[in-house]
Design a protein around this motif. Structure first.
Motif, PDB file in Angstrom:
ATOM      1  N   GLU A 156      -5.680  -2.283   7.084  1.00 58.06           N
ATOM      2  CA  GLU A 156      -4.962  -3.000   5.575  1.00 58.06           C
ATOM      3  C   GLU A 156      -6.038  -2.740   4.545  1.00 58.06           C
ATOM      4  O   GLU A 156      -5.975  -2.343   3.313  1.00 58.06           O
ATOM      5  CB  GLU A 156      -4.393  -4.015   5.701  1.00 58.06           C
ATOM      6  N   LEU A 212      -7.417   0.641   3.817  1.00 56.58           N
ATOM      7  CA  LEU A 212      -6.332   1.698   3.174  1.00 56.58           C
ATOM      8  C   LEU A 212      -6.514   1.167   1.734  1.00 56.58           C
ATOM      9  O   LEU A 212      -6.401   1.981   0.685  1.00 56.58           O
ATOM     10  CB  LEU A 212      -5.147   1.499   3.700  1.00 56.58           C
ATOM     11  N   ALA A 213      -6.574  -0.294   1.441  1.00 55.84           N
ATOM     12  CA  ALA A 213      -6.289  -0.565   0.148  1.00 55.84           C
ATOM     13  C   ALA A 213      -7.440  -0.322  -0.739  1.00 55.84           C
ATOM     14  O   ALA A 213      -7.299  -0.066  -1.758  1.00 55.84           O
ATOM     15  CB  ALA A 213      -6.256  -2.582   0.174  1.00 55.84           C
ATOM     16  N   ASP A 255      -1.068  -1.656  -9.581  1.00 52.84           N
ATOM     17  CA  ASP A 255      -1.317  -1.576  -8.349  1.00 52.84           C
ATOM     18  C   ASP A 255      -2.541  -1.662  -7.813  1.00 52.84           C
ATOM     19  O   ASP A 255      -3.050  -2.378  -6.689  1.00 52.84           O
ATOM     20  CB  ASP A 255      -0.568  -0.235  -7.866  1.00 52.84           C
ATOM     21  N   LEU A 297      -4.113  -3.984  -4.957  1.00 50.58           N
ATOM     22  CA  LEU A 297      -4.890  -3.267  -3.896  1.00 50.58           C
ATOM     23  C   LEU A 297      -6.167  -3.915  -3.706  1.00 50.58           C
ATOM     24  O   LEU A 297      -6.750  -3.968  -2.618  1.00 50.58           O
ATOM     25  CB  LEU A 297      -4.951  -1.927  -3.901  1.00 50.58           C
ATOM     26  N   ILE A 313       0.771  -1.123  -0.132  1.00 48.77           N
ATOM     27  CA  ILE A 313       0.035   0.188  -0.062  1.00 48.77           C
ATOM     28  C   ILE A 313       0.839   1.400  -0.046  1.00 48.77           C
ATOM     29  O   ILE A 313       0.568   2.010  -0.818  1.00 48.77           O
ATOM     30  CB  ILE A 313      -0.908  -0.038   1.187  1.00 48.77           C
ATOM     31  N   VAL A 360      -7.301   3.567  -1.313  1.00 51.88           N
ATOM     32  CA  VAL A 360      -6.372   3.884  -2.327  1.00 51.88           C
ATOM     33  C   VAL A 360      -6.526   3.233  -3.719  1.00 51.88           C
ATOM     34  O   VAL A 360      -6.124   3.944  -4.739  1.00 51.88           O
ATOM     35  CB  VAL A 360      -4.926   3.407  -1.831  1.00 51.88           C
TER      36      VAL A 360
END
Length: 124
Positions: free
Chosen positions: A98, A101-102, A81, A85, A66, A105
């Motif tokens: 996690e 965030l993934a 990416d 993700l 990340i 993002v």
């Protein structure tokens, strides 16, 4: 004497476990704070922080991935990416931080929206 030595070793191991957990949490929070404030791409200072997180073997692989994706972000993450993700976001073995965030993002487009910023603020 042997019992005291064993207790000391157990205590050191336990402290090491808590330290690495705290480090991972602070790394997740650092990434969350960066993503919440990014406008199109991270600043040089933010990139330095993200690079440190991405290269720290004490962090989980998910956190390192990340951090690297955010580091390389230009308005949005690269397609390759994004795929990785999305896999982290769907992985039940990843921590809640996690996964959050993934997911955020992976969907990032120029800046985090208000709903994403609220979710990022809750990341520890």
């Amino acid at each position: 004497m042997k019992l005291t030595g064993i207790k000391n070793l157990a205590l050191i191991a336990l402290l090491g476990l808590f330290s690495s957990t705290a480090l991972a949490q602070s790394s997740a929070k650092a990434i969350a704070d960066i993503v919440a404030s990014v406008n199109h791409f991270p600043s040089d200072a933010q990139k330095m922080t993200l690079n440190e997180i991405a290269n720290d073997a004490a962090n989980s692989n998910a956190i390192r991935v990340i951090a690297k994706a955010v580091h390389d972000m230009q308005h949005a993450v690269a397609a390759a990416d994004k795929t990785v993700l999305e896999g982290i976001a769907a992985d039940s073995s990843a921590s809640a931080a996690e996964r959050t965030l993934a997911e955020i993002v992976a969907g990032f487009n120029h800046m985090a929206n208000d709903a994403s910023k609220a979710r990022l603020a809750a990341v520890q």
